[in-house]
Design a protein around this motif. Structure first.
Motif, short mmCIF file in Angstrom:
data_model
loop_
_atom_site.label_atom_id
_atom_site.label_comp_id
_atom_site.label_asym_id
_atom_site.label_seq_id
_atom_site.Cartn_x
_atom_site.Cartn_y
_atom_site.Cartn_z
N GLY A 85 0.82 -1.24 0.05
CA GLY A 85 -0.13 0.00 -0.13
C GLY A 85 0.84 1.24 0.12
N PHE A 86 1.81 1.26 0.70
CA PHE A 86 2.63 2.28 0.69
C PHE A 86 3.72 2.74 -0.32
CE2 PHE A 86 1.83 2.62 5.44
CZ PHE A 86 1.57 3.80 5.50
N LEU A 87 3.89 1.49 -1.27
CA LEU A 87 4.83 1.63 -2.20
C LEU A 87 3.68 2.41 -3.26
CD1 LEU A 87 6.96 1.12 -4.33
CD2 LEU A 87 6.00 -1.52 -4.67
N GLY A 88 2.24 1.87 -3.32
CA GLY A 88 1.33 2.36 -4.36
C GLY A 88 1.26 3.91 -3.99
N GLN A 89 1.23 4.25 -2.80
CA GLN A 89 1.24 5.81 -2.52
C GLN A 89 2.60 6.49 -2.98
OE1 GLN A 89 1.67 6.95 1.57
NE2 GLN A 89 0.47 8.61 1.35
N MET A 90 3.54 6.00 -2.63
CA MET A 90 4.84 6.58 -3.19
C MET A 90 4.96 6.70 -4.65
SD MET A 90 6.46 7.56 -0.53
CE MET A 90 5.43 7.56 0.61
N LEU A 91 4.73 5.76 -5.34
CA LEU A 91 4.41 5.96 -6.77
C LEU A 91 3.45 6.92 -7.30
CD1 LEU A 91 5.05 2.03 -8.14
CD2 LEU A 91 6.87 4.13 -7.85
N GLY A 92 2.42 6.96 -6.74
CA GLY A 92 1.39 7.87 -7.11
C GLY A 92 1.59 9.31 -6.92
N LEU A 93 2.38 9.31 -5.61
CA LEU A 93 2.77 10.77 -5.35
C LEU A 93 3.98 11.40 -6.53
CD1 LEU A 93 2.79 10.84 -1.51
CD2 LEU A 93 1.36 12.08 -3.15
N ILE A 94 4.79 10.32 -6.85
CA ILE A 94 5.80 10.70 -7.69
C ILE A 94 5.17 11.03 -9.47
CG2 ILE A 94 7.63 9.93 -9.03
CD1 ILE A 94 8.48 8.25 -6.46
N GLN A 95 4.07 10.39 -9.46
CA GLN A 95 3.21 10.80 -10.75
C GLN A 95 2.63 12.03 -10.71
OE1 GLN A 95 0.44 7.49 -11.50
NE2 GLN A 95 1.17 7.38 -13.56
N ALA A 96 1.92 12.01 -9.68
CA ALA A 96 1.14 13.31 -9.25
C ALA A 96 2.15 14.61 -9.49
CB ALA A 96 0.43 13.45 -8.08
N PHE A 97 3.29 14.36 -8.86
CA PHE A 97 4.31 15.70 -8.86
C PHE A 97 4.86 15.84 -10.26
CE2 PHE A 97 5.10 14.85 -3.92
CZ PHE A 97 4.03 15.64 -3.69
N ASP A 98 4.98 14.93 -10.97
CA ASP A 98 5.29 14.98 -12.32
C ASP A 98 4.36 15.93 -13.12
OD1 ASP A 98 7.69 13.59 -12.24
OD2 ASP A 98 7.01 11.83 -12.91
N VAL A 99 3.03 15.47 -12.85
CA VAL A 99 2.12 16.30 -13.61
C VAL A 99 1.95 17.74 -13.06
CG1 VAL A 99 -0.47 16.37 -13.71
CG2 VAL A 99 0.60 14.31 -13.85
N LEU A 100 2.36 17.88 -11.86
CA LEU A 100 2.11 19.25 -11.35
C LEU A 100 3.38 20.07 -11.94
CD1 LEU A 100 1.46 18.76 -7.74
CD2 LEU A 100 -0.06 19.75 -9.28
N THR A 101 4.52 19.43 -12.18
CA THR A 101 5.74 19.93 -12.54
C THR A 101 5.52 20.35 -13.94
OG1 THR A 101 7.34 18.58 -11.27
CG2 THR A 101 8.07 19.79 -13.20
N LEU A 102 4.89 19.50 -14.64
CA LEU A 102 4.61 19.77 -16.20
C LEU A 102 3.67 20.81 -16.41
CD1 LEU A 102 4.55 16.12 -17.70
CD2 LEU A 102 6.28 17.79 -17.92
N SER A 103 2.46 21.25 -15.65
CA SER A 103 1.51 22.21 -15.62
C SER A 103 2.19 23.30 -15.08
CB SER A 103 0.37 21.60 -14.89
OG SER A 103 0.57 21.63 -13.54
N GLY A 104 2.75 23.35 -14.16
CA GLY A 104 3.45 24.83 -13.62
C GLY A 104 2.57 25.12 -12.38
N SER A 105 1.42 24.87 -12.43
CA SER A 105 0.52 25.08 -11.15
C SER A 105 -0.66 24.31 -11.08
CB SER A 105 -0.03 26.76 -11.48
OG SER A 105 -0.92 27.05 -12.58
N ALA A 106 -1.18 24.44 -9.88
CA ALA A 106 -2.33 23.50 -9.59
C ALA A 106 -3.19 24.15 -8.56
CB ALA A 106 -1.72 22.18 -9.12
N SER A 107 -4.56 24.08 -8.67
CA SER A 107 -5.46 24.23 -7.99
C SER A 107 -5.50 23.34 -6.75
CB SER A 107 -6.90 24.44 -8.60
OG SER A 107 -7.63 23.07 -8.95
N THR A 108 -6.28 24.13 -5.66
CA THR A 108 -6.46 23.34 -4.44
C THR A 108 -7.28 22.13 -4.81
OG1 THR A 108 -8.13 24.74 -3.55
CG2 THR A 108 -5.95 25.28 -2.74
N GLU A 109 -8.30 22.04 -5.47
CA GLU A 109 -9.26 20.99 -5.92
C GLU A 109 -8.54 19.80 -6.57
OE1 GLU A 109 -10.03 24.28 -6.84
OE2 GLU A 109 -11.45 24.73 -5.80
N ILE A 110 -7.47 20.36 -7.53
CA ILE A 110 -6.44 19.16 -7.98
C ILE A 110 -5.71 18.65 -7.13
CG2 ILE A 110 -4.94 18.64 -9.66
CD1 ILE A 110 -6.28 20.95 -11.70
N LEU A 111 -5.07 19.57 -6.27
CA LEU A 111 -4.23 18.92 -5.16
C LEU A 111 -4.68 17.94 -4.19
CD1 LEU A 111 -1.14 18.97 -4.48
CD2 LEU A 111 -1.88 20.95 -3.20
N ALA A 112 -6.01 18.41 -3.73
CA ALA A 112 -6.94 17.69 -2.86
C ALA A 112 -7.35 16.39 -3.43
CB ALA A 112 -7.98 18.42 -2.18
#
Length: 118
Positions: A59-86
């Motif tokens: 489960g924690f491995l799933g979280q780590m890989l999911g967060l890495i993937q989410a941060f990659d998307v945030l990096t590419l988009s440049g900004s994120a709203s609180t709704e997307i982050l939540a």
């Protein structure tokens, strides 16, 4: 209710959530085998301990890989709203939460076995 469970299973990442579901069902079967005192319950107890810990780490491995993937998307988009982050954080917390549930079910079964053995 069933639809909500399957929706959460898919949101948490089916690659991580469905194996955790299989681990949960296996843990429940092992608990019944241990409490029924089938042949060699020590072997089942050992498997249950390993399965619970594996589910927790999975489960924690799933979280780590999911967060890495989410941060990659945030990096590419440049900004994120609180709704997307939540919503991203909610999805990231589903697999470790389910892994913890599997771990706790296994530990609860081991506790019941210890109490019953006394």
């Amino acid at each position: 209710m069933n639809f909500l469970i399957f929706n959460l299973m898919n949101e948490g990442g089916s690659f991580f959530m469905y194996p955790l579901l299989i681990m949960l069902l296996t843990s429940v079967v092992l608990i019944f085998l241990i409490l029924a005192k089938k042949t060699n319950p020590e072997k089942y107890i050992d498997i249950l301990k390993h399965l619970g810990l594996f589910a927790l780490v999975w489960g924690f491995l799933g979280q780590m890989l999911g967060l890495i993937q989410a941060f990659d998307v945030l990096t590419l988009s440049g900004s994120a709203s609180t709704e997307i982050l939540a919503s991203g954080l909610k999805v990231a917390l589903l697999s470790p939460s389910f892994g913890m549930l599997v771990f706790l079910v296994g530990r609860f079964g081991l506790m019941i076995n210890s109490i019953k053995s006394v």
